[in-house]
Structure formats: structure tokens, C-alpha cells
Design an enzyme around this catalytic site. Structure first.
Site, PDB file in Angstrom:
ATOM      1  CB  SER A 100      40.694  39.789  34.735  1.00 50.76           C
ATOM      2  OG  SER A 100      41.725  39.238  35.518  1.00 50.76           O
ATOM      3  CD  GLU A 101      46.187  38.955  32.243  1.00 49.17           C
ATOM      4  OE1 GLU A 101      45.420  39.932  32.410  1.00 49.17           O
ATOM      5  OE2 GLU A 101      47.356  38.911  32.678  1.00 49.17           O
ATOM      6  CG  ASN A 102      41.773  35.459  35.387  1.00 51.71           C
ATOM      7  OD1 ASN A 102      41.788  36.665  35.138  1.00 51.71           O
ATOM      8  ND2 ASN A 102      41.175  34.973  36.439  1.00 51.71           N
TER       9      ASN A 102
END
Lengths: 208, 230
Positions: A45-47
Site C-alpha cells: 500500500s503506497e502510503n
């Protein structure tokens, strides 16, 4: 014709044991429901998270634990957390095997438009531009046509691009396609659809 | 110099001015410096340029500063959850510079690391690349992106000590570590303020050298998109 779940299930078949995969918002999120139990994959998840778990029960909700769609999520035993800079080092640096994203338009050259409709919808690209430029294989899931019945699979995108020449494969309600050197190759036709239906609904050059 | 302050209001005192550039940590409403945003609102400082991945929602996070029209320009990757933002942008009251998310993170990282710019493949062939230097490396085309340096960084951490050493929690880390480095000054608000020596030095995410002021906050930690298993 495939529905949302069938498109997601078809995309899940492309995910192989050991892969690191980033799933976009919308139908791509459903892909995780169809990953077979006998393979071990890791969702990024890119966060700032590797090893994304399922949605939480009410008791396990944690405001410090969300996915890139800002949904509450859970961690797994193998989970790691990191900063946005490290997250995009993974993405930009070619360490992520596959990204599955939604689209407004795709061209026969693999151009992707999915972030903006000038004058109407101005939300931003989020991490999509980084993902398509850095991830090893990019798969798009989208409806083959828009609400007016016009093809979203075009010779040339009309909307501002997210990336040029970046899409490898496309899954729509009508089937699965590869972006090949000279045009679009039909790999699989959805039940209830036909090559004639596909040709009628596709502006892009089909080379089968 | 003593880094510990007793409130957000006290911590921003002397560090704010109209037209300043701010770098803010947070992703959505997760890990945002809630109290510092409120203090900036109450201070009335205006004409702000804010680099932050998102712009909050209408009544929380950076949305509060948009409501009171204290923001001149946002540098963000995604602003889809804020209707007031959309209204101000479409009516020309607010400027937006869209940055791809990874480019925004790297601009802050570079800004904090004394690197004035970097080449990236992200955005090549899109509007993001327009007017930027293009250069080929090993047969691939890249564009030059410039570092971002802020007058003030505002970040939120889970734990911090009196020296400004910070630890973040889960995905509330996000942009906070890079935002912390790219400001000429950095203020951190924390959920727990502990004495020096209470944090294992090997577990520190942001070393105190990057943090000028720190205070203990009281956080709502609002959830933007509650999603439960069936």
C-alpha cells in the site's frame, strides 16, 4: 460478459507465488478476494505498508492503520511500515512486480489516462504516475465502453495521460487483452461475448 | 536550547509569517498534525503555500485552513475528498500544483538532504513533464524535478522525547519523516512526550536534529473511510 467480480477474478489469475503487488482503488481492490490460498503474495500500500491484511472487525479498527484508499485495514505477521519516500523507492525502483489499476482510457500503445477530466474532475494522480512508470507489469481493469457506449480502448487517449506506453495488459467486461507491438491482442473472450462484439466496441487496432 | 513547548500556539510563536511555505506530514487524515493546523488557523497567518499529500476534508485537517481562505497554493498529489477545495480551485481562488505522490515525497526528501533536484521517470510524456528538463540515462528518458524546502515543517509522531527524537506508529508515518527534514524549522506534535533515554536509540525514526520544537498534543485521530470486514 464479465461483471466486476469476474474481472477481478481474472486479474487474480495473473498473480503468481512470491509476487509483491499494488492494487489500486475500485475494482482492483476486489482482486484480493480471489487470490488462491495456496500462493503467498504480499500486497503493498503506497502510503507506507507491505503485507496488507483484510479489513478489520469493529473492535480492531485503528485510525493509524489505513490503506491508500484511506480505508481501515489490518496488519499481518509479515507486515512492515515505512515512510512515503521508502514506499516510492520500492515503486520507482522497480521492486514491485505488478500493479493493477483502474482507467478512464487506454490506447493501443499502452498509454493510460486515469487521473483527470479537464474542467470537470480534478482529484489528482495520487501515486498512479509513479506506479505505472516503475512497476514491472501494469494491468488495467476497466469497462470496455463508457456510459454512452463509446469505446474506452482507443487509438489515442483524449484525456491527460497518467503514463505513456506503460500498460501491459487490459481486462474488461469483454475479455483480456495484451498491448502488443503492433496493436491489441485478444487473449481471452468473456463468456457471452465474441470477437465481433469486441471489434465493434474497440477503437484500438486489434491484431488477432 | 529547550525544545519542549506546552502548546501548539506557543510552538508556532515566532516561526510564522504571511506568504510562508509549509510542509505537512500525513496521508488523508492519518498522521496529520491536527493541533498545529488548528493553531495556524487561529493565528490568522495567510497566503500560505502548503505541500501536503492531501488537503484534508471540508471540516478537518488542512480543510480548516482552506475554509478560512488562508491558503494561496497547495502542492498535493490527491485532493478528491474535499469539496471546498474543488470549489475554490474551479473558481480560481486557489492555486494547485499537482505532484505525483512519489515525486512529492522525494522532493521533500531531497530538500531535507541538500540535494537541489533529481531525475525521475515518473510523469514522462504527461503534463507533469511540460517545461521540465528531459535527460536520457541508459536509453530511458527522465525529467528533472526540483527539491522542496519549506520555511516550516509540521509533523505528527506517536512518541517523542525532549531531544526531539521521534517514533511514528503504523501507516501514520507516511510523509512525516520526509516532511520533518525539509523545513528550515520543524515542529512535531506527539501523543506521548517521554524523557530522554526512554526510547531505544535503535528504534528512532526521525533523529532529534531535524526537530526544533516539540509538544504533547491531544488528538482526535478521525477516521476518513471506516471499512469493516463482513
Amino acid at each position: 460478459m464479465w461483471d466486476r467480480n469476474q474481472m477481478a477474478a481474472r486479474a487474480a489469475k495473473e498473480i503468481k507465488n512470491g509476487m509483491y503487488v499494488n492494487l489500486g482503488i475500485g475494482i482492483p481492490t476486489l482482486v484480493s478476494n480471489f487470490i488462491p490460498n495456496d500462493i503467498n503474495i504480499t500486497l503493498q500500500s503506497e502510503n507506507g505498508m507491505l503485507g496488507m491484511g483484510p479489513f478489520p472487525s469493529k473492535e480492531n479498527v485503528d485510525p493509524d492503520l489505513i490503506n491508500a484508499g484511506k480505508q481501515t485495514i489490518t496488519e499481518l505477521k509479515k507486515t512492515s511500515y515505512f515512510s512515503s519516500a521508502d514506499s516510492f523507492a520500492m515503486i520507482r525502483g522497480g521492486h514491485i512486480d505488478m500493479a493493477i489499476l483502474g482507467a478512464m482510457e487506454v490506447s493501443e500503445k499502452g498509454d493510460l489516462a486515469n487521473w483527470m477530466i479537464p474542467g470537470k474532475l480534478v482529484k489528482g494522480m495520487g501515486g498512479a504516475m509513479d506506479l505505472v512508470s516503475g512497476v514491472k507489469r501494469v494491468i488495467v481493469i476497466m469497462d470496455h465502453t463508457n456510459k454512452k457506449g463509446e469505446s474506452k480502448f482507443l487509438k489515442k487517449c483524449s484525456l491527460p495521460l497518467t503514463g505513456k506506453n506503460v500498460v501491459n495488459s487490459v481486462i474488461t467486461n469483454l475479455g483480456m487483452f495484451d498491448i502488443a507491438e503492433k496493436g491489441v491482442k485478444v487473449l481471452e473472450i468473456a463468456e457471452g461475448s465474441s470477437i465481433e462484439d469486441i471489434k465493434k466496441s474497440t477503437e484500438a487496432q486489434i491484431i488477432n | 536550547m529547550k525544545k519542549v513547548f506546552h502548546s501548539a500556539e506557543q510552538a508556532i510563536n515566532g516561526l510564522i509569517f504571511d506568504g510562508m511555505k509549509i510542509a505537512a506530514g500525513g496521508f488523508g487524515l492519518c498522521g496529520i498534525p491536527e493541533e498545529l493546523i488548528t493553531a495556524l488557523k487561529l493565528s490568522g497567518v495567510n497566503n500560505l503555500t502548503i505541500a501536503s499529500n492531501n488537503a484534508g476534508v471540508d471540516d478537518f485537517g488542512i480543510g480548516l485552513l482552506l475554509q478560512s481562505k488562508q491558503v494561496k497554493k497547495m502542492i498535493s498529489s490527491y485532493v478528491g475528498e474535499n469539496s471546498e477545495f474543488m470549489r475554490q480551485y474551479l473558481s480560481g481562488e486557489l492555486e494547485i500544483e499537482f505532484n505525483p505522490q512519489g515525486t512529492l515525497a522525494e522532493r521533500m526528501r531531497a530538500g531535507g538532504a541538500g540535494i537541489p533536484g533529481f531525475y525521475t521517470k515518473t510523469g514522462v510524456g504527461t503534463v507533469i513533464a511540460e517545461g521540465k528538463e528531459h535527460k536520457d540515462f541508459n536509453g530511458q528518458t527522465y525529467i528533472l524535478e526540483e527539491a522542496f524546502v519549506a520555511d516550516l515543517s509540521i509533523v505528527k509522531a506517536w512518541k517523542g522525547d525532549e531531544e526531539g527524537n521521534l517514533i511514528y506508529r503504523k501507516t501514520a508515518r507516511n510523509f512525516n519523516p520526509v516532511a520533518a527534514t525539509c523545513g528550515k524549522n520543524c515542529i512535531a506534535e506527539v501523543e506521548e512526550l517521554v524523557p530522554v533515554g526512554s526510547i531505544d536509540p535503535d528504534h528512532i525514526h526521525t533523529p532529534g536534529i531535524f526537530v526544533n520544537r516539540i509538544f504533547l498534543g491531544n488528538h482526535e485521530k478521525r477516521i476518513e473511510n471506516m471499512t469493516l470486514s463482513e
